[in-house]
Design an enzyme around this catalytic site. Structure first.
Site, short mmCIF file in Angstrom:
data_model
loop_
_atom_site.label_atom_id
_atom_site.label_comp_id
_atom_site.label_asym_id
_atom_site.label_seq_id
_atom_site.Cartn_x
_atom_site.Cartn_y
_atom_site.Cartn_z
N HIS A 1 0.80 -1.24 0.00
CA HIS A 1 0.00 0.00 0.00
C HIS A 1 0.82 1.27 0.00
CE1 HIS A 1 -4.00 -1.83 0.79
NE2 HIS A 1 -3.29 -2.75 1.41
N LYS B 1 -8.30 13.82 4.40
CA LYS B 1 -7.41 12.64 4.36
C LYS B 1 -6.42 12.78 5.51
CE LYS B 1 -6.28 13.87 0.07
NZ LYS B 1 -6.38 12.65 -0.70
N ARG B 2 -5.63 11.72 5.77
CA ARG B 2 -4.59 11.85 6.79
C ARG B 2 -3.69 13.03 6.47
NH1 ARG B 2 -0.73 7.78 6.44
NH2 ARG B 2 -1.66 7.27 4.44
N LYS C 1 0.94 14.46 0.85
CA LYS C 1 -0.42 14.75 0.39
C LYS C 1 -0.62 16.24 0.13
CE LYS C 1 -2.35 10.76 2.86
NZ LYS C 1 -3.03 9.89 1.87
N THR D 1 -8.46 6.63 -2.02
CA THR D 1 -9.81 6.10 -2.15
C THR D 1 -10.83 7.21 -1.91
OG1 THR D 1 -9.53 5.29 0.11
CG2 THR D 1 -9.40 3.65 -1.66
N LYS E 1 -14.55 8.40 -3.71
CA LYS E 1 -15.80 8.75 -3.00
C LYS E 1 -16.32 10.10 -3.47
CE LYS E 1 -13.98 6.00 0.74
NZ LYS E 1 -13.01 6.02 1.84
C1 26V Z 1 1.52 5.41 7.12
C2 26V Z 1 2.26 6.22 7.92
C3 26V Z 1 1.92 6.28 9.35
C4 26V Z 1 2.86 7.11 10.19
C5 26V Z 1 3.48 8.25 9.45
C6 26V Z 1 4.14 7.84 8.19
C7 26V Z 1 3.28 6.98 7.36
C8 26V Z 1 3.47 6.93 6.01
C9 26V Z 1 2.68 6.15 5.21
C10 26V Z 1 1.72 5.37 5.77
C11 26V Z 1 0.93 4.55 4.83
C12 26V Z 1 0.64 3.18 5.29
C13 26V Z 1 -0.06 2.42 4.25
C14 26V Z 1 -1.33 3.08 3.79
O1 26V Z 1 -2.20 3.41 4.55
N1 26V Z 1 -1.45 3.27 2.49
C15 26V Z 1 -2.63 3.81 1.86
O2 26V Z 1 -3.40 2.71 1.40
C16 26V Z 1 -4.58 3.10 0.73
C17 26V Z 1 -5.36 1.86 0.41
O3 26V Z 1 -4.66 1.10 -0.52
C18 26V Z 1 -4.24 3.91 -0.50
O4 26V Z 1 -5.43 4.33 -1.12
C19 26V Z 1 -3.39 5.11 -0.12
O5 26V Z 1 -2.97 5.79 -1.29
C20 26V Z 1 -2.19 4.67 0.69
O6 26V Z 1 -1.48 5.80 1.20
#
Ligand code: 26V
Length: 800
Positions: A346, A534-535, A540, A642, A646
C-alpha cells in the site's frame, strides 16, 4: 423480520423494556439505539449460522483477510440498508416520535484504523459479503480506536477514543475459542524419531479472545465474520508481578499504532502483529483440522491475505505450525505456505516500509525468528545461484540485513501474489521500488486498483442522489454499479442536470449545518465547496492547498479588481501524534482560517474551515457536499487514494495530480471532466534520481510564491513567532522534498480554470454528471471480483 411497521413497533417496545428495564417514556436516545441494534443483530443470527453451515458443507476455499486496521465507522444504518429493513424501521420509529437519523448518532464510530488502508479493509468486507463470497476479516479489538482530535488554539490535541464505553452491540464474545499466544522464553531443540524437534519453552503467554462481528451482505443471506482479537491475561501466568503482567498483557489490544519511537513501543507493535497473526492462523487451522484432519491440502481450502506487511509474520507462523506441530518437512511446508499467502503493498514511502531490529525480534519471538532466518538463508542461497558473486545485490535483497528484518522482503519471498493498488503504483513497484524482486518473481506481480463500497458511499451517504439516480436509470446500478454509466444519456438534459445540482445544494446545506454546529461558523452553501479530507502527511500536500488560499487572500487584499467565485475551503485531517511537521501544517491551516475568516474584505469570497475529528461518520456528510475534490499529492507518492473515488461518485470534480488512482479517474470521467496539474510521476522520480530541482529558484522567480513563503515567518500572522519556521525551512533550506513550490504555479492556474468552469453552471453540472457516470468502475465489488478470480480463486459457496 417484520411484515409491517406495526409489527416492528410492537417488537421494538417489548425489546426496549426487556433490554433497558425502562418504560418507553423514560428511555433515552441511547436506549433506542441499543434496543434496535440488538434486534438487528439477533435478526442476523440465523443467516450467520446458516452461512457458516453452508460454508462447512460446501468445502470450498475460504479467504481470511488479515489487517491491523478495520475502519468500519457506524454499522446500524448500513446493516438496516443491507437487510432491506430501512423503510419499515424508519416509519415505525417515526410513529413513536423517533427520528432514525438522530438515533443513529448514538452509535460511536468503530474507528479501528487511521486511513485508507483500514477503510479499504472495511469496504472489502462489505463487498465480499454482498457478492456472496466466503471471505472473512481478522483484526485486533483495540480498546481505543484512533484518537479523538480536538483543535485547541489551532493545535491538534489527542484524546483517547472510547468506542467501547457503553458496550458494542455488534460483537459476540467467544471465550470458549480463546487461544494462548506465547512470547519471550527460549527454544529447546531435541531429537525425536530421527528429526529435530523444536519447543518454545519458558514463554509468557497472552490469551487471545475472539469477538465476532457479523458482516451482512446487501440483500443476500450471506453473513460473513469479522473476528477481532482481544488480549487478556492468561490463566497460567509465569510472572511474579501479576499486576504488571496484567497491564502489559492488556496493552497489546489497547491502542492502534502505539508510539514506536522507543524500544518499548516497538516491542508492543511487534507483539500486536504476532498476536493478530498467531491467533488468526491457529484458529483457522483449528477449524480446518476439524473438517479435514491434516494440513496437506490446507492451501486448497484456505487463502490468507495480508493487508500490507503488518501481518507478514503469517508466513513464518504458518511454517512453524506445519513443521513443529504437524511434523512436515521444510519443502512441503514451504509449498503450502507460499500457495496460501497473498500480499498487498500500500505504499512506496521508505519511512513506512517496516523493518524490525533483530535485537527486538529474536528474544520476543525466538522460534519464529529461527524460521525467518532459515527462509532468509534459503533465499540468499537461491540468489547466490542466480547472481553468483554479487554480494552487494544479495545483501540488498536479503530479508535480514544490517541487524534488521525487512518485512516487505519477507512478504515478497513468502507469498504467491503481490499486488499494488492502482495501475501507476503497480508499475512503480515493478519498475522501481521492487524491480529486483520483479526480475526474480515476475509472475507474482499484479495490479488491483482499489475501490469503495458504493452502498455506503453513495446509497447510504447520499440518499437524495441515490434515489434520483434510480428514478433516472432504474435500480440495477445497486447490484451492478457499472450501470451508472447509463447516466451519460442525460448529459444534455438541462432539467435533469438542474435537479442534480439541487441535490448537491441540499447536501451542501446539510454540511453547512454540521459546520455551524461544530465550529459556530456560517458558510455559504452557494459558494464552491473545495474539500481536502485525508490523513495529514507532507506528501499529500495540504500545504500546497493552504498556500493557494494565502495567495488568493493576498490577491483580494491587493487588487481591488480581483474577481473570484466565492469559495469555502474545507479541510479534515488527523496528524499522527508523533509527526511534528504534520502538526505544524494543522496549525498553519487554522492560523490562515483565523485571519481570513475574520477579515471582512476577504470573507465574502473566502472561507477556511478545519473540520475537527475527521472520521468515517463525518466523511459520509462531507463527500456528498463537495464541488471540488483535492487530490494533490506529489506524483508517485499516493499509492491509490480512495477518497478521490468517494468524491467522484458523489459528483465532485477532481483537482489533482497524475498520481495513484487519479489517473484512472481521469480515464473514466474523461479528460475534459477533471482538472490535472503538476509534475508527472516520471518527472518527480527523475528529479529524485538526477537532481536538478532547486526550490530557491522558484522562490526567487515567482513573486506570488515569495510573498506567501515570507508570510510564514515575517509577522504576517500575529503572535506566531517562529511557529512556522519548520515549514519555511522544509520549503527552502531542505529543498522542498515534495515539490510544493515547483507545482505551485500550475496549481494556481488549474484552480482558476476550475473557478471559471463553475461560473458556467451548465458546463459544470454536465462535468459532475460525467464523473458520477464514470464512477462505477471504482466500486469495491469490481475490485473484490478481481481479487476473487485472479488471486484467491474463490467462488460463491453453496448458493443454489
Ligand atoms: C503510514 C504512515 C503512518 C505514520 C506516518 C508515516 C506513514 C506513512 C505512510 C503510511 C501509509 C501506510 C499504508 C497506507 O495506509 N497506504 C494507503 O493505502 C490506501 C489503500 O490502498 C491507498 O489508497 C493510499 O494511497 C495509501 O497511502
Amino acid at each position: 423480520m417484520f411484515a409491517n411497521k406495526e409489527e416492528f413497533k410492537g417488537a421494538f417496545l417489548k425489546k426496549l423494556e426487556m433490554m433497558c428495564g425502562k418504560s418507553f417514556g423514560e428511555s433515552t436516545q441511547r436506549d433506542h439505539y441499543f434496543t434496535l441494534g440488538n434486534m438487528v443483530r439477533e435478526y442476523v443470527s440465523t443467516s450467520w449460522i446458516n452461512t457458516n453451515e453452508r460454508y462447512r458443507m460446501a468445502k470450498g476455499k475460504q479467504i481470511y483477510y488479515l489487517s491491523i486496521e478495520f475502519l468500519l465507522g457506524r454499522l446500524l444504518h448500513h446493516n438496516l440498508l443491507n437487510l432491506g429493513l430501512e423503510d419499515v424501521v424508519r416509519e415505525g420509529l417515526e410513529d413513536l416520535g423517533i427520528d432514525l437519523n438522530r438515533l443513529e448518532e448514538a452509535e460511536p464510530d468503530a474507528g479501528l484504523g487511521n486511513g485508507g488502508l483500514g477503510r479499504l479493509a472495511a469496504c472489502f468486507m462489505d463487498s465480499l459479503a454482498s457478492l456472496d463470497l466466503p471471505g472473512h476479516g481478522c483484526g485486533i479489538r483495540y480498546k481505543h480506536g484512533l484518537f479523538e482530535q480536538k483543535i485547541v488554539e489551532g493545535y491538534q490535541v489527542e484524546l483517547p477514543e472510547q468506542w467501547l464505553r457503553h458496550g458494542h452491540v455488534w460483537e459476540v464474545r467467544r471465550a470458549e475459542l480463546a487461544i494462548e499466544i506465547p512470547f519471550w522464553g527460549n527454544v529447546e531443540v531435541r531429537e525425536e524419531n530421527g528429526r529435530l524437534a523444536f519447543r518454545h519453552v519458558n514463554a509468557e503467554t497472552i490469551t487471545a479472545v475472539p469477538y465476532d462481528m457479523p458482516v451482512v451482505g446487501y440483500k443476500t443471506d450471506t453473513v460473513n465474520t469479522l473476528r477481532l482479537w482481544n488480549a487478556e491475561p492468561s490463566p497460567y501466568p509465569i510472572h511474579q508481578d501479576i499486576l504488571k503482567y496484567k497491564r502489559e498483557t492488556e496493552s497489546v489490544s489497547e491502542f492502534l499504532y502505539p508510539d514506536d519511537t522507543h524500544d518499548e513501543g516497538k516491542i508492543l507493535r511487534l507483539k500486536q502483529q504476532y498476536f493478530l497473526v498467531s491467533a488468526s492462523i491457529r484458529s483457522i487451522i483449528r477449524s480446518h483440522r476439524k473438517r479435514y484432519g491434516g494440513l496437506h491440502s490446507f492451501h486448497e481450502h484456505v487463502g490468507i491475505h495480508i493487508n500490507d506487511t503488518h501481518p507478514v509474520l503469517a508466513i513464518p507462523e504458518l511454517m512453524r505450525i506445519l513443521i513443529d506441530e504437524e511434523g512436515m518437512g521444510w519443502e512441503e511446508a514451504w509449498q503450502i505456505t507460499t500457495k496460501t499467502i497473498s500480499y498487498t503493498n500500500h505504499t512506496t514511502l521508505s519511512e513506512a516500509l517496516e523493518k524490525w531490529p533483530v535485537r527486538i525480534f529474536q528474544p520476543l519471538l525466538p522460534r519464529v525468528y529461527m524460521i525467518v532466518e532459515e527462509i532468509n538463508e534459503r533465499f540468499c542461497q537461491q540468489l547466490w545461484e542466480q547472481y553468483p558473486g554479487d554480494w552487494q545485490h544479495i545483501e540488498q535483497l536479503a530479508i535480514i540485513a544490517h541487524g534488521e528484518v525487512k518485512m516487505a522482503h519477507l512478504a515478497l519471498v513468502g507469498s504467491y501474489s503481490v499486488n499494488g493498488v492502482a495501475a501507476l503504483h503497480t508499475e512503480i513497484l515493478k519498475k522501481r521500488e521492487m524491480s529486483s524482486f520483479y526480475r526474480i518473481y515476475p509472475e507474482k506481480f499484479n495490479n488491483k486498483t482499489n475501490g469503495i463500497t458504493h452502498r455506503r458511499w453513495l446509497l447510504k451517504a447520499n440518499p437524495l442522489l441515490a434515489k434520483f439516480i434510480t428514478e433516472g436509470i432504474g435500480n440495477g446500478w445497486i447490484r451492478e454499479p457499472e450501470q451508472l454509466s447509463s447516466l451519460a444519456q442525460f448529459k444534455e438534459d438541462s432539467s435533469f442536470l438542474e435537479q442534480l445540482s439541487q441535490i448537491k445544494q441540499q447536501n451542501k446545506l446539510r454540511l453547512a449545518k454540521r459546520i455551524e454546529e461544530q465550529t459556530g461558523m456560517m458558510v455559504d452553501p452557494a459558494s464552491i465547496f473545495d474539500i481536502q479530507v485525508k490523513r495529514l502527511h507532507a506528501y499529500k500536500r495540504q500545504l500546497l492547498n493552504i498556500m493557494h488560499v494565502m495567495y488568493l487572500y493576498n490577491r483580494i487584499k491587493e487588487d481591488g479588481n480581483f474577481q473570484m467565485n466565492p469559495r469555502t475551503f474545507i479541510f479534515g485531517a488527523k496528524a499522527s501524534p508523533g509527526y511534528y511537521y504534520a502538526k505544524k501544517i494543522i496549525k498553519l491551516i487554522n492560523t490562515v482560517a483565523e485571519k481570513v475568516n475574520r477579515d471582512p474584505l476577504a470573507n465574502e469570497k473566502l472561507k477556511v474551515v478545519f473540520l475537527e475529528n475527521y472520521r468515517v461518520s463525518l466523511a459520509e456528510e462531507v463527500f456528498p457536499a463537495a464541488d471540488i475534490s483535492e487530490q494533490i499529492s506529489t506524483a508517485s507518492k499516493e499509492a491509490s487514494g480512495t477518497g478521490n473515488m468517494k468524491f467522484m461518485m458523489n459528483g465532485a470534480l477532481t483537482v489533482g495530480t497524475l498520481d495513484g488512482a487519479n489517473i484512472e479517474i481521469k480515464e473514466k470521467a474523461g479528460d475534459e471532466n477533471i482538472f490535472i496539474f503538476g509534475l508527472s510521476a516520471d518527472q518527480v522520480l527523475n528529479y529524485y534520481q538526477n537532481g536538478g530541482y532547486h526550490s530557491m529558484e522558484y522562490y526567487h522567480h515567482d513573486e506570488r510564491i515569495r510573498q506567501v513563503v515570507d508570510q510564514l515567518t515575517n509577522g504576517f500572522f500575529p503572535d506566531t513567532d517562529d511557529e512556522f519556521d519548520p515549514i519555511y525551512d522544509s520549503l527552502l533550506t531542505e529543498n522542498d522534498q515534495y515539490f510544493v513550490l515547483r507545482d505551485f504555479s500550475s496549481y494556481v492556474n488549474v484552480q482558476s480554470q476550475a473557478g471559471k468552469a463553475y461560473e458556467d453552471q451548465g458546463r459544470w453540472r454536465k462535468m459532475s454528471l460525467m464523473n458520477i457516470s464514470g464512477s462505477g468502475y471504482f466500486s469495491s465489488d469490481r475490485t473484490i471480483n478481481e481479487y476473487a478470480s485472479d488471486i484467491w480463486r474463490i467462488k460463491t459457496l453453496g448458493i443454489k
